[in-house]
Design an enzyme around this catalytic site. Structure first.
Site, PDB file in Angstrom:
ATOM      1  N   ASN A 184       0.835  -1.191   0.000  1.00 27.06           N
ATOM      2  CA  ASN A 184       0.000   0.000   0.000  1.00 27.06           C
ATOM      3  C   ASN A 184       0.877   1.251   0.000  1.00 27.06           C
ATOM      4  O   ASN A 184       1.957   1.278   0.586  1.00 27.06           O
ATOM      5  CB  ASN A 184      -0.996   0.010   1.168  1.00 27.06           C
ATOM      6  CG  ASN A 184      -0.378  -0.070   2.543  1.00 27.06           C
ATOM      7  OD1 ASN A 184       0.563  -0.813   2.784  1.00 27.06           O
ATOM      8  ND2 ASN A 184      -0.932   0.696   3.478  1.00 27.06           N
ATOM      9  N   ALA A 236      -1.281  12.033   1.015  1.00 25.09           N
ATOM     10  CA  ALA A 236      -1.903  13.035   1.875  1.00 25.09           C
ATOM     11  C   ALA A 236      -3.335  13.346   1.428  1.00 25.09           C
ATOM     12  O   ALA A 236      -4.190  13.639   2.251  1.00 25.09           O
ATOM     13  CB  ALA A 236      -1.066  14.312   1.894  1.00 25.09           C
ATOM     14  N   TYR A 249      -6.111  11.499   0.770  1.00 22.40           N
ATOM     15  CA  TYR A 249      -6.418  10.101   1.075  1.00 22.40           C
ATOM     16  C   TYR A 249      -6.980   9.260  -0.079  1.00 22.40           C
ATOM     17  O   TYR A 249      -6.540   8.129  -0.266  1.00 22.40           O
ATOM     18  CB  TYR A 249      -7.365   9.998   2.273  1.00 22.40           C
ATOM     19  CG  TYR A 249      -6.721  10.419   3.575  1.00 22.40           C
ATOM     20  CD1 TYR A 249      -5.453   9.983   3.930  1.00 22.40           C
ATOM     21  CD2 TYR A 249      -7.375  11.264   4.451  1.00 22.40           C
ATOM     22  CE1 TYR A 249      -4.851  10.370   5.121  1.00 22.40           C
ATOM     23  CE2 TYR A 249      -6.785  11.663   5.640  1.00 22.40           C
ATOM     24  CZ  TYR A 249      -5.527  11.211   5.971  1.00 22.40           C
ATOM     25  OH  TYR A 249      -4.943  11.595   7.139  1.00 22.40           O
ATOM     26  N   CYS A 256      -3.806   0.546  -2.977  1.00 18.69           N
ATOM     27  CA  CYS A 256      -3.802  -0.674  -2.165  1.00 18.69           C
ATOM     28  C   CYS A 256      -2.711  -1.618  -2.644  1.00 18.69           C
ATOM     29  O   CYS A 256      -2.291  -1.572  -3.812  1.00 18.69           O
ATOM     30  CB  CYS A 256      -5.153  -1.376  -2.262  1.00 18.69           C
ATOM     31  SG  CYS A 256      -6.526  -0.447  -1.537  1.00 18.69           S
ATOM     32  N   GLU A 275      -2.904  -4.818  -3.249  1.00 17.79           N
ATOM     33  CA  GLU A 275      -3.386  -5.692  -4.309  1.00 17.79           C
ATOM     34  C   GLU A 275      -3.335  -4.989  -5.660  1.00 17.79           C
ATOM     35  O   GLU A 275      -2.912  -5.574  -6.662  1.00 17.79           O
ATOM     36  CB  GLU A 275      -4.823  -6.156  -4.033  1.00 17.79           C
ATOM     37  CG  GLU A 275      -4.987  -6.919  -2.737  1.00 17.79           C
ATOM     38  CD  GLU A 275      -5.306  -6.052  -1.529  1.00 17.79           C
ATOM     39  OE1 GLU A 275      -5.918  -6.566  -0.591  1.00 17.79           O
ATOM     40  OE2 GLU A 275      -4.930  -4.851  -1.507  1.00 17.79           O
ATOM     41  N   CYS A 316     -10.259  -4.824   0.131  1.00 16.57           N
ATOM     42  CA  CYS A 316     -11.376  -3.870   0.137  1.00 16.57           C
ATOM     43  C   CYS A 316     -12.283  -4.175  -1.057  1.00 16.57           C
ATOM     44  O   CYS A 316     -11.942  -4.983  -1.937  1.00 16.57           O
ATOM     45  CB  CYS A 316     -10.852  -2.434   0.080  1.00 16.57           C
ATOM     46  SG  CYS A 316     -10.152  -1.951  -1.520  1.00 16.57           S
ATOM     47  N   CYS A 368     -10.642  -3.572  -4.457  1.00 18.14           N
ATOM     48  CA  CYS A 368      -9.644  -4.591  -4.803  1.00 18.14           C
ATOM     49  C   CYS A 368     -10.301  -5.922  -5.146  1.00 18.14           C
ATOM     50  O   CYS A 368      -9.805  -6.659  -5.993  1.00 18.14           O
ATOM     51  CB  CYS A 368      -8.634  -4.756  -3.674  1.00 18.14           C
ATOM     52  SG  CYS A 368      -7.468  -3.372  -3.614  1.00 18.14           S
TER      53      CYS A 368
END
Length: 130
Positions: A40, A44, A46, A51, A53, A84, A87
């Site tokens: 991952n 900043a 977000y 990820c 994966e 998630c 993913c």
């Protein structure tokens, strides 16, 4: 579960860039006998993070691969680090419903194995588009 995948997932987890969540994730997948790993990478801003994966899948595709045969995911903590939702859909793009997804702890012990169909039932995939 392939030991090369376990080693690669654990190694790449240590390189994760997670200064905001402090939750380090590593993923390693196998495609035609080749191991591709990703970690991952937070940002900043977000929503712009990546990820583990997704990083492993991107490396596989950039190298010419198109079919995930098996994947191992490791995260911090005692609970299995499941992919998630986004993913799971990325895994469906390059994996079949019976794709084995192994979740391990930082010591390499298996915590859980699920198929993609179990994690993403009735998934929409490339076959729906003809």
């Amino acid at each position: 579960m392939n030991n090369d995948l376990v080693r690669a997932a654990l190694e790449v987890q240590s390189r994760a860039y997670a200064p905001y969540s402090n939750f380090h994730v590593g993923a390693a997948l196998r495609c035609e006998g080749v191991v591709y790993a990703g970690c991952n990478v937070e940002n900043a801003a977000y929503p712009l993070g990546t990820c583990a994966e997704g990083g492993a899948i991107s490396l596989m595709v950039a190298s010419g691969g198109r079919r995930i045969e098996e994947i191992v995911i490791v995260g911090d903590g005692d609970q299995p680090c499941t992919p998630c939702g986004g993913c799971r859909q990325k895994l469906r793009e390059f994996g079949l419903p019976d794709l084995k997804i192994h979740m391990i702890n930082r010591q390499g012990a298996l915590l859980m194995t699920r198929t993609l169909a179990q994690l993403l039932p009735d998934a929409f995939g490339p076959d729906h588009l003809g």
